[in-house]
Scaffold this motif. Sequence first.
Motif, mmCIF file in Angstrom:
data_model
loop_
_atom_site.group_PDB
_atom_site.id
_atom_site.type_symbol
_atom_site.label_atom_id
_atom_site.label_comp_id
_atom_site.label_asym_id
_atom_site.label_seq_id
_atom_site.Cartn_x
_atom_site.Cartn_y
_atom_site.Cartn_z
ATOM 1 N N UNK A 238 -4.586 5.849 -24.124
ATOM 2 C CA UNK A 238 -3.544 5.403 -23.200
ATOM 3 C C UNK A 238 -2.285 5.084 -23.979
ATOM 4 N N UNK A 239 -1.130 5.476 -23.438
ATOM 5 C CA UNK A 239 0.106 5.214 -24.156
ATOM 6 C C UNK A 239 0.306 3.714 -24.323
ATOM 7 N N UNK A 240 0.691 3.344 -25.546
ATOM 8 C CA UNK A 240 0.897 1.931 -25.858
ATOM 9 C C UNK A 240 2.280 1.756 -26.489
ATOM 10 N N UNK A 241 2.592 0.523 -26.850
ATOM 11 C CA UNK A 241 3.869 0.250 -27.493
ATOM 12 C C UNK A 241 4.961 -0.124 -26.496
ATOM 13 N N UNK A 242 6.147 -0.318 -27.015
ATOM 14 C CA UNK A 242 7.283 -0.747 -26.194
ATOM 15 C C UNK A 242 7.757 0.397 -25.301
ATOM 16 N N UNK A 243 7.949 0.086 -24.015
ATOM 17 C CA UNK A 243 8.436 1.066 -23.044
ATOM 18 C C UNK A 243 9.443 0.419 -22.110
ATOM 19 N N UNK A 244 10.354 1.236 -21.590
ATOM 20 C CA UNK A 244 11.285 0.745 -20.581
ATOM 21 C C UNK A 244 10.551 0.650 -19.246
ATOM 22 N N UNK A 245 11.176 0.029 -18.285
ATOM 23 C CA UNK A 245 10.558 -0.095 -16.962
ATOM 24 C C UNK A 245 10.328 1.272 -16.334
ATOM 25 N N UNK A 246 11.261 2.173 -16.549
ATOM 26 C CA UNK A 246 11.101 3.525 -16.008
ATOM 27 C C UNK A 246 9.909 4.233 -16.647
ATOM 28 N N UNK A 247 9.727 4.032 -17.953
ATOM 29 C CA UNK A 247 8.591 4.643 -18.640
ATOM 30 C C UNK A 247 7.272 4.050 -18.165
ATOM 31 N N UNK A 248 7.276 2.743 -17.908
ATOM 32 C CA UNK A 248 6.054 2.104 -17.400
ATOM 33 C C UNK A 248 5.696 2.635 -16.009
ATOM 34 N N UNK A 249 6.723 2.839 -15.190
ATOM 35 C CA UNK A 249 6.474 3.384 -13.846
ATOM 36 C C UNK A 249 5.948 4.811 -13.935
ATOM 37 N N UNK A 250 6.500 5.604 -14.861
ATOM 38 C CA UNK A 250 6.030 6.985 -15.016
ATOM 39 C C UNK A 250 4.581 7.007 -15.514
ATOM 40 N N UNK A 251 4.255 6.099 -16.454
ATOM 41 C CA UNK A 251 2.872 6.039 -16.938
ATOM 42 C C UNK A 251 1.917 5.673 -15.820
ATOM 43 N N UNK A 252 2.304 4.702 -14.979
ATOM 44 C CA UNK A 252 1.448 4.297 -13.859
ATOM 45 C C UNK A 252 1.236 5.456 -12.877
ATOM 46 N N UNK A 253 2.300 6.243 -12.667
ATOM 47 C CA UNK A 253 2.188 7.394 -11.769
ATOM 48 C C UNK A 253 1.251 8.447 -12.352
ATOM 49 N N UNK A 254 1.359 8.690 -13.659
ATOM 50 C CA UNK A 254 0.484 9.674 -14.321
ATOM 51 C C UNK A 254 -0.963 9.224 -14.265
ATOM 52 N N UNK A 255 -1.194 7.922 -14.410
ATOM 53 C CA UNK A 255 -2.565 7.413 -14.464
ATOM 54 C C UNK A 255 -3.264 7.446 -13.109
ATOM 55 N N UNK A 256 -2.522 7.710 -12.042
ATOM 56 C CA UNK A 256 -3.192 7.923 -10.756
ATOM 57 C C UNK A 256 -3.879 9.282 -10.713
ATOM 58 N N UNK A 257 -3.441 10.191 -11.619
ATOM 59 C CA UNK A 257 -4.025 11.532 -11.700
ATOM 60 C C UNK A 257 -4.975 11.651 -12.890
ATOM 61 N N UNK A 258 -4.546 11.155 -14.037
ATOM 62 C CA UNK A 258 -5.359 11.238 -15.255
ATOM 63 C C UNK A 258 -5.237 9.930 -16.022
ATOM 64 N N UNK A 259 -6.377 9.337 -16.350
ATOM 65 C CA UNK A 259 -6.402 8.118 -17.148
ATOM 66 C C UNK A 259 -7.496 8.244 -18.199
ATOM 67 N N UNK A 260 -7.165 8.006 -19.465
ATOM 68 C CA UNK A 260 -8.178 8.114 -20.526
ATOM 69 C C UNK A 260 -9.331 7.133 -20.303
ATOM 70 N N UNK A 261 -10.495 7.499 -20.786
ATOM 71 C CA UNK A 261 -11.668 6.640 -20.641
ATOM 72 C C UNK A 261 -11.518 5.394 -21.504
ATOM 73 N N UNK A 262 -11.887 4.224 -20.989
ATOM 74 C CA UNK A 262 -11.840 3.015 -21.818
ATOM 75 C C UNK A 262 -12.860 3.097 -22.947
ATOM 76 N N UNK A 263 -12.501 2.528 -24.086
ATOM 77 C CA UNK A 263 -13.407 2.554 -25.233
ATOM 78 C C UNK A 263 -13.518 3.898 -25.917
#
Length: 379
Positions: free
Chosen positions: A163-188
């Motif tokens: 999962x993408x980590x590190x510092x992100x702008x609000x727009x980047x956080x929103x884009x990541x949340x949108x992407x994760x509704x389709x694909x999200x890496x497995x935890x662990x």
Amino acid sequence: MQEPECCPNPDCHFHWPDEELRFPRFWINTGTYQTKVSGTVQRFRCSYCGKGFSERTNSIDYFTKKSLDYIEIHRAVTAAESVASMARKQRCHPDSISNRIDRLGRNALASHARIINDMVLSEDLCADGFESFDCSQYHPNNINLAVGVESQFLYGFTHCTLRRKGRMTEAQKEKRAKIETVFKPKPGALVNSFKELIENVLPLWYEPALPNLCLRTDEHKSYVIALKKIIRIQKAKDKGVFTHVQYSSTLERTIQCMLFAVNYWDRELRKDIAAFRRESTCHTRNVSNGLMRLVLYQFWHNYTKPHRVKNKEKDLRTHALMARLDISKVERERATLYSRRSYISHQLLNPEERRIWLKKHVTPLKEGDNWVPKFARLG
């Protein structure tokens, strides 16, 4: 005429190498046919199962319609050339280059597995994660490497998407949340990937030959968690024959650094593979294709590249020789790397190598499985 090495039918007794050595003459010549690619081709029929095949059936060029230079493709992959650049030089479509990289990558996987199958580990190990990304920076990956401390021989690697980590702008956080509704890496994923890497390398450790094994890593907490899940590691710790030593990743990256082996591989991958360069337009667009290129680089680096390039004595010893591998076996595998077709049914592959061979790695946001030709899945 090139005599067949085995019957291509996986249900035939003569498909397996031991049967082929016991009964060398299992085929009958049944005529020839003409091709535009390679001229006259000899036909055969298996005397046991009746399967018909030809000289090209056991060739790396099986089912191809154009001959390309595999040696040049291998060189280009290890010299940071893009697929498009290779296609321009060979005057073919980029898909043809990707197809040949797949064929050559499977051969390299098979050869590496056969070479280290009966080897005995003679040095301590250094392990770390090499970070890059697939498709976009919203899909970072971690490629865990297990490297010999003295030889810098790459024994194996595993891949996982993070999962993408590190510092992100609000727009980047929103884009990541949108992407994760389709694909999200497995935890662990990182813990499981590192655990699998160590489990793949452990069979090479024979305690009478190497009474004490030391694993060097940086201070990442996931490594400690992963090692606790490996039963053999815990038993070896209790016996006092295995130690896990962690060092700061901020140490100066010199040859005296205790993590030099993996730091060295980090540098080599950055400079020698186009998709791993910083701010590159050649980033990995398909995970399985990217791993095939990494397999080719692993084979070239382990078995062809000199252990030290800048040495005054012109020492051409390879990393494989420094790791005390059987060089006669290495030479036999190198001699057939660009010509022989490898069958998955003949190989002793670990789970990660099998996923790479069958292109089972999932590419973020890509629907459906990767296409793998039937001849690559045979057996």
